[in-house]
Design a protein around this motif. Structure first.
Motif, PDB file in Angstrom:
ATOM      1  N   ARG A  93       0.844  -1.209   0.000  1.00  0.00           N
ATOM      2  CA  ARG A  93       0.000   0.000   0.000  1.00  0.00           C
ATOM      3  C   ARG A  93       0.873   1.250   0.000  1.00  0.00           C
ATOM      4  O   ARG A  93       0.601   2.216  -0.714  1.00  0.00           O
ATOM      5  CB  ARG A  93      -0.920   0.023   1.216  1.00  0.00           C
ATOM      6  CG  ARG A  93      -2.025  -0.998   1.186  1.00  0.00           C
ATOM      7  CD  ARG A  93      -2.707  -1.097   2.536  1.00  0.00           C
ATOM      8  NE  ARG A  93      -3.524   0.073   2.856  1.00  0.00           N
ATOM      9  CZ  ARG A  93      -3.373   0.826   3.941  1.00  0.00           C
ATOM     10  NH1 ARG A  93      -2.414   0.561   4.808  1.00  0.00           N
ATOM     11  NH2 ARG A  93      -4.162   1.849   4.158  1.00  0.00           N
ATOM     12  N   GLY A  94       1.928   1.206   0.795  1.00  0.00           N
ATOM     13  CA  GLY A  94       2.812   2.367   0.858  1.00  0.00           C
ATOM     14  C   GLY A  94       3.588   2.557  -0.429  1.00  0.00           C
ATOM     15  O   GLY A  94       3.689   3.659  -0.955  1.00  0.00           O
ATOM     16  N   ARG A  95       4.116   1.471  -0.926  1.00  0.00           N
ATOM     17  CA  ARG A  95       4.962   1.556  -2.117  1.00  0.00           C
ATOM     18  C   ARG A  95       4.182   2.056  -3.320  1.00  0.00           C
ATOM     19  O   ARG A  95       4.690   2.814  -4.141  1.00  0.00           O
ATOM     20  CB  ARG A  95       5.543   0.168  -2.381  1.00  0.00           C
ATOM     21  CG  ARG A  95       6.562   0.154  -3.475  1.00  0.00           C
ATOM     22  CD  ARG A  95       7.213  -1.224  -3.564  1.00  0.00           C
ATOM     23  NE  ARG A  95       7.544  -1.505  -4.937  1.00  0.00           N
ATOM     24  CZ  ARG A  95       7.854  -2.690  -5.396  1.00  0.00           C
ATOM     25  NH1 ARG A  95       7.862  -3.729  -4.602  1.00  0.00           N
ATOM     26  NH2 ARG A  95       8.144  -2.856  -6.665  1.00  0.00           N
ATOM     27  N   PHE A  96       2.936   1.604  -3.425  1.00  0.00           N
ATOM     28  CA  PHE A  96       2.139   2.007  -4.587  1.00  0.00           C
ATOM     29  C   PHE A  96       1.189   3.151  -4.237  1.00  0.00           C
ATOM     30  O   PHE A  96       0.268   3.455  -4.981  1.00  0.00           O
ATOM     31  CB  PHE A  96       1.379   0.805  -5.156  1.00  0.00           C
ATOM     32  CG  PHE A  96       2.302  -0.251  -5.699  1.00  0.00           C
ATOM     33  CD1 PHE A  96       2.906  -0.076  -6.934  1.00  0.00           C
ATOM     34  CD2 PHE A  96       2.591  -1.389  -4.972  1.00  0.00           C
ATOM     35  CE1 PHE A  96       3.771  -1.028  -7.446  1.00  0.00           C
ATOM     36  CE2 PHE A  96       3.453  -2.349  -5.475  1.00  0.00           C
ATOM     37  CZ  PHE A  96       4.054  -2.179  -6.716  1.00  0.00           C
ATOM     38  N   ASP A  97       1.420   3.743  -3.054  1.00  0.00           N
ATOM     39  CA  ASP A  97       0.723   4.958  -2.661  1.00  0.00           C
ATOM     40  C   ASP A  97      -0.790   4.795  -2.715  1.00  0.00           C
ATOM     41  O   ASP A  97      -1.500   5.597  -3.324  1.00  0.00           O
ATOM     42  CB  ASP A  97       1.165   6.109  -3.590  1.00  0.00           C
ATOM     43  CG  ASP A  97       1.034   7.439  -2.892  1.00  0.00           C
ATOM     44  OD1 ASP A  97       0.921   7.441  -1.653  1.00  0.00           O
ATOM     45  OD2 ASP A  97       1.043   8.464  -3.582  1.00  0.00           O
ATOM     46  N   SER A  98      -1.268   3.746  -2.063  1.00  0.00           N
ATOM     47  CA  SER A  98      -2.697   3.468  -2.085  1.00  0.00           C
ATOM     48  C   SER A  98      -3.315   3.778  -0.735  1.00  0.00           C
ATOM     49  O   SER A  98      -2.750   3.448   0.313  1.00  0.00           O
ATOM     50  CB  SER A  98      -2.927   1.990  -2.422  1.00  0.00           C
ATOM     51  OG  SER A  98      -4.249   1.624  -2.106  1.00  0.00           O
ATOM     52  N   GLY A  99      -4.466   4.386  -0.739  1.00  0.00           N
ATOM     53  CA  GLY A  99      -5.147   4.692   0.512  1.00  0.00           C
ATOM     54  C   GLY A  99      -6.226   3.691   0.867  1.00  0.00           C
ATOM     55  O   GLY A  99      -7.028   3.929   1.770  1.00  0.00           O
ATOM     56  N   ILE A 100      -6.255   2.557   0.187  1.00  0.00           N
ATOM     57  CA  ILE A 100      -7.308   1.577   0.452  1.00  0.00           C
ATOM     58  C   ILE A 100      -7.242   1.123   1.910  1.00  0.00           C
ATOM     59  O   ILE A 100      -6.155   0.871   2.442  1.00  0.00           O
ATOM     60  CB  ILE A 100      -7.181   0.376  -0.522  1.00  0.00           C
ATOM     61  CG1 ILE A 100      -8.409  -0.531  -0.420  1.00  0.00           C
ATOM     62  CG2 ILE A 100      -5.903  -0.401  -0.247  1.00  0.00           C
ATOM     63  CD1 ILE A 100      -8.462  -1.602  -1.510  1.00  0.00           C
ATOM     64  N   PRO A 101      -8.385   1.071   2.600  1.00  0.00           N
ATOM     65  CA  PRO A 101      -8.365   0.629   3.998  1.00  0.00           C
ATOM     66  C   PRO A 101      -7.828  -0.796   4.126  1.00  0.00           C
ATOM     67  O   PRO A 101      -8.053  -1.634   3.256  1.00  0.00           O
ATOM     68  CB  PRO A 101      -9.840   0.690   4.420  1.00  0.00           C
ATOM     69  CG  PRO A 101     -10.496   1.605   3.444  1.00  0.00           C
ATOM     70  CD  PRO A 101      -9.740   1.447   2.151  1.00  0.00           C
ATOM     71  N   HIS A 102      -7.115  -1.046   5.227  1.00  0.00           N
ATOM     72  CA  HIS A 102      -6.509  -2.358   5.474  1.00  0.00           C
ATOM     73  C   HIS A 102      -6.825  -2.779   6.902  1.00  0.00           C
ATOM     74  O   HIS A 102      -6.540  -2.044   7.840  1.00  0.00           O
ATOM     75  CB  HIS A 102      -4.990  -2.262   5.254  1.00  0.00           C
ATOM     76  CG  HIS A 102      -4.235  -3.504   5.641  1.00  0.00           C
ATOM     77  ND1 HIS A 102      -2.898  -3.484   5.966  1.00  0.00           N
ATOM     78  CD2 HIS A 102      -4.622  -4.802   5.758  1.00  0.00           C
ATOM     79  CE1 HIS A 102      -2.497  -4.725   6.262  1.00  0.00           C
ATOM     80  NE2 HIS A 102      -3.519  -5.528   6.144  1.00  0.00           N
ATOM     81  N   ARG A 103      -7.455  -3.935   7.061  1.00  0.00           N
ATOM     82  CA  ARG A 103      -7.668  -4.513   8.397  1.00  0.00           C
ATOM     83  C   ARG A 103      -6.868  -5.806   8.492  1.00  0.00           C
ATOM     84  O   ARG A 103      -6.661  -6.483   7.487  1.00  0.00           O
ATOM     85  CB  ARG A 103      -9.151  -4.794   8.640  1.00  0.00           C
ATOM     86  CG  ARG A 103     -10.014  -3.540   8.623  1.00  0.00           C
ATOM     87  CD  ARG A 103      -9.754  -2.656   9.831  1.00  0.00           C
ATOM     88  NE  ARG A 103     -10.598  -1.462   9.769  1.00  0.00           N
ATOM     89  CZ  ARG A 103     -10.216  -0.319   9.179  1.00  0.00           C
ATOM     90  NH1 ARG A 103      -9.032  -0.222   8.604  1.00  0.00           N
ATOM     91  NH2 ARG A 103     -11.031   0.719   9.169  1.00  0.00           N
TER      92      ARG A 103
END
Lengths: 318, 270
Positions: free
Chosen positions: A270-280
């Motif tokens: 998520r960080g590397r591809f700059d994604s803000g998708i929620p993660h649980r």
């Protein structure tokens, strides 16, 4: 599909290794005094290629390193949590030389996660994903069923690197019938279900929990089975497959979370591809669990069940 | 090599090691002076057969420097034999050198990783098994320190070597009596070491580890022995040998010699 796939992971893999060893005298098998039904015929029929090193995991790894430096392919076999005793040998004698030369040593680690449920916390193995992922040059394989474990016998000799192989102690049903290329260890994951709401990214036995969740609400959940956890996988492909078309991603592992495991892999993508998708994240808190109980009880205590996952996913399903 | 030539070679190795220390104060000089004659015997005494033109020649005898940081006297020998250019000896520990203050397998002639103690013997067991399986007559030699005998994994490997009758395996213990924080007799009390190896099933010899000709004779006798027993050579040595301020200091392991001390040591045995 081989009949070996109906066996526990260890017997499926050992059976397939045995078949290869009969054709290939450059493969050695070392055991730290651990047995398995499938190992009995290997020990009896290939005594020159099998060594019981005794309850001596450190020396097992060092001997395996010496054999590999002479060009042999080695499989070692021990209880997963007991490989920690040999962590420095794995680091110095396998991972380090693998940076400059071929080192084909395959660490078969029996009893991933809570497989050894009633044996208690000495036998539970909840740290291995994060510990082994932190070592350079070490591949970390995590099959969810015996089909995948079986496929490791073909993959392992082809990649001359040390590999840590998590093997579940219980028998699980196959999760990958009809999924083409689902045991591709270069890609490192397989998409087992597709959906339009929440992606479940799981490894090992938690892949079965993810499938249970998905099959209760067809079309809503994607299920991605991560069969390899080191950085050698198709990371951009995994990122695409776990985010495109989904509102959230949930990682599931039968291991400690928040210390470098599958949850960290998902977070780093998520960080590397700059994604803000929620993660649980679903996994175990960092405690040693002394309380008796079988695996179902342990999983329920730590909320690692399909119902709990479905409840956490509910806000994104509407 | 004649016996007086071997002693002269040992003196050269020792002096070249001291010269290296002048330029690389980070090397462990005291523990690198105790195995000078041991390595001179191995490399110049027609015992260890290697091929400087091909450091990974399958026919080579394997040498594992298990007491890694205490084997820096290996560098002058490897350079002298042609594994790498001699001027590299002036760059030990410097940027882009192939010579670290601990021998690593990036250096031609160095087989294994040696920065942590207690690993080399187990790895050597694996090599010895593989060579025997391949019908390769090459031998395996391992140099351990006596302090290294504290490590439990060493004894796992000792049991393994005896059980598997690895008579192509030779363990040389550089028994200088001291580890980092003092005398072994005050730490775990390893003595007597020879009967321990004997009880575990090794063929054992004890020898003055600074008598290069006695070392050659002892190592040759054991190398020719092929009765199934792995071999242990307990070489009694002095840590910091020939440098008085190191020989007498229980904490010599981490001592760095001044240029004056190095000059004095070089004058003592030209």
């Amino acid at each position: 599909m081989s009949s070996l796939a109906n066996l526990p992971m260890r017997d499926a893999l050992i059976g397939a290794i045995y078949e290869r060893m009969r054709r290939d005298p450059t493969i050695m098998f070392l055991s730290a005094d651990m047995g398995a039904p499938a190992l009995d015929s290997l020990r009896a029929e290939l005594p020159g290629q099998f060594i019981n090193v005794g309850i001596a995991e450190q020396n097992m790894i060092s001997v395996a390193a010496g054999l590999a430096m002479e060009g042999l392919t080695v499989f070692t076999y021990a209880i997963a949590s007991f490989y920690f005793r040999a962590l420095e040998q794995i680091r110095i004698n396998l991972a380090l030389p693998a940076q400059i030369r071929p080192m084909n040593v395959n660490l078969m680690a029996l009893g991933a996660g809570l497989s050894y449920d009633v044996s208690g916390p000495t036998h539970h193995c909840l740290e291995d994903i994060s510990i082994m992922r932190s070592l350079p040059n070490l591949a970390v394989l995590s099959p969810a069923d015996s089909d995948t474990a079986l496929a490791i016998a073909d993959f392992a000799p082809s990649l001359a690197k040390p590999k840590y192989i998590r093997l579940d102690g219980k028998v699980h049903r196959s999760v990958r019938q009809g999924v083409v290329g689902s045991t591709d260890f270069h890609k490192g994951y397989a998409v087992l279900r597709r959906g339009d709401r929440v992606a479940l990214v799981a490894t090992g036995m938690m892949t079965h929990v993810a499938i249970e969740v998905a099959d209760r609400s067809p079309g809503r959940f994607g299920v991605i089975d991560v069969i390899r956890l080191d950085r050698g996988i198709d990371q951009s492909g995994l990122f695409e497959d776990m985010t495109r078309g989904y509102r959230a991603v949930i990682s599931l592992e039968e291991a400690y979370i928040d210390c470098g495991g599958l949850d960290a892999l998902v977070s780093s993508l998520r960080g590397r591809f700059d994604s803000g998708i929620p993660h649980r994240r679903f996994g175990l808190p960092q405690i040693f669990d002394f309380s008796p109980g079988d695996r179902a009880a342990l999983l329920a205590r730590h909320r690692l069940t399909a119902s709990e996952v479905a409840a956490v996913a509910a806000p994104w399903l509407g | 090599m004649l016996s007086n030539e071997l002693q002269a070679k040992a003196n050269w190795v020792r002096n070249r090691t001291l010269e290296m220390h002048r330029l690389a104060p980070g090397i462990r000089i005291a523990s690198s002076l105790s195995p000078v004659e041991i390595l001179t015997a191995l490399y110049y005494g027609n015992l260890l057969h290697q091929n400087p033109a091909d450091a990974r020649d399958p026919a080579r005898d394997r040498f594992v420097a298990s007491k890694g940081h205490g084997t820096l006297c290996l560098y002058p020998i490897l350079a002298d034999l042609g594994f790498f250019p001699a001027d590299e000896l002036d760059r030990v520990g410097k940027q882009n050198s192939i010579l670290g203050v601990i021998p690593e397998p990036i250096t031609p002639g160095v087989e294994t990783t040696n920065g942590s103690l207690g690993h080399g013997l187990g790895v050597a067991c694996g090599m010895a098994i593989a060579l025997r399986r391949a019908g390769n007559p090459a031998k395996v030699f391992v140099l351990c320190g006596d302090g290294e005998m504290n490590v439990g994994a060493i004894w796992e490997a000792v049991m393994f070597a005896a059980k598997h009758r690895l008579d192509n395996l030779h363990v040389i213990v550089d028994d200088n009596g001291r580890s980092m924080l003092g005398y072994q007799k005050d730490i775990l009390g390893l003595d007597p070491l020879a009967p321990k190896f004997e009880t575990f099933g090794f063929a054992v010899a004890e020898v003055d580890g600074h008598d290069v000709n006695a070392l050659v004779a002892t190592l040759r006798r054991l190398k020719l022995l092929a009765d199934g027993r792995p071999k242990a050579i307990i070489a009694r040595t002095i840590k910091g040998h020939t440098v008085p301020e190191l020989e007498t200091d229980p904490l010599a392991h981490i001592r760095v010699l001044s240029h004056q001390s190095i000059d004095a040591a070089l004058r003592s045995r030209p």
